[in-house]
Design an enzyme around this catalytic site. Structure first.
Site, PDB file in Angstrom:
ATOM      1  CB  SER A 110      -0.886   0.010   1.253  1.00 58.63           C
ATOM      2  OG  SER A 110      -1.467   1.280   1.475  1.00 58.63           O
TER       3      SER A 110
ATOM      4  CE1 TYR B 154      -4.033  -2.092   4.977  1.00 54.86           C
ATOM      5  CE2 TYR B 154      -3.074   0.073   4.612  1.00 54.86           C
ATOM      6  CZ  TYR B 154      -3.623  -1.091   4.113  1.00 54.86           C
ATOM      7  OH  TYR B 154      -3.745  -1.261   2.763  1.00 54.86           O
TER       8      TYR B 154
END
Length: 246
Positions: free
Chosen positions: A138, A152
């Site tokens: 990401s 995350y």
């Protein structure tokens, strides 16, 4: 791209990005082992595909379930040529809100499962001197997370580190390891986490003026797993619409 008949494992196969990756690989004639949580959703997806495909429902947060699932895939297909670690949990929780229990649960899916599946399938790739590992990271790995939470962001950064380590270790074995790091993909995982106002703010912050489409991620994955990408390993394909260079 000369992938006809090869076997690919895609985790998080029923999600927005995962489904697009699966469909893209299917057009290349790849045989597919699809991993997600719900057997019914996997069965429905397999029925849509024009190639041999089978679903394997497993809880990626459970190491024993991951190892058992990997064994089932090998029993069914005999070998795995391509592994796409796409499954992930998105959390907006920042430092003060993170509990150790939540941290461990998120790391288990976003990071540990990628390690365990790589351990399961790389030996077979080595035996054939050919393999492709692609980890879906990401933009959070290099931005520290904008709307994404602490756990995350750390998990996606660690996934890039795993990619680099595997690329270095396996480079002489005919196996490449790369990552794709998209920002704000049009998918339920993103759309369900952000309010319409937050989503619009992020859209305006992206220089190209829009969110990434899941098909664009799938196209990058398709290239990385192809024979044409055999000289590319240890790379992160940034797909952030111009928010950051280098």
């Amino acid at each position: 791209m000369e992938l006809n008949g090869k076997v690919a494992v895609v985790t998080g196969a029923c999600g927005g990005i995962g489904r697009s990756i699966v469909q893209a690989l299917a057009t290349s004639g790849v045989r597919l082992a699809l991993v997600d949580r719900e057997a019914a959703s996997l069965a429905a997806l397999c029925a849509e595909l024009p190639v041999e495909a089978e679903g394997f429902a497993m809880d990626l947060a459970d190491p024993q379930a991951v190892q058992a699932g990997a064994s089932s895939i090998l029993q069914r297909f005999g070998t795995v040529d391509i592994l796409v670690n796409n499954a992930g949990i998105l959390s907006p929780d920042k430092l003060d809100a993170v509990t150790l229990q939540h941290w461990h649960a998120l790391m288990a899916v976003n990071l540990d499962a990628a390690l365990l599946l790589s351990q399961a399938f790389v030996p077979g790739m080595k035996a054939k001197s050919w393999g492709r590992l692609v980890n879906i990271s990401s933009y959070a790995w290099k931005s520290g997370g904008l709307t994404a939470g602490t756990a995350y962001s750390v998990s996606k950064t660690a996934l890039v580190g795993l990619t680099f380590s595997l690329a270095r270790e396996l480079a002489g074995s005919g196996i490449t390891a790369n990552a794709v790091a998209p920002a704000y993909v049009v998918s339920p995982m993103i759309l369900d986490q952000l309010t319409p106002e937050a989503l619009e703010r992020q859209r305006k912050a992206i220089p190209v003026g829009r969110l990434c489409q899941p098909e664009e991620v799938a196209h990058a994955v398709s290239f990385l797993v192809s024979p044409l990408a055999g000289f590319i390993t240890g790379e992160v394909i940034d797909m952030n619409g111009g928010m950051e260079f280098g």
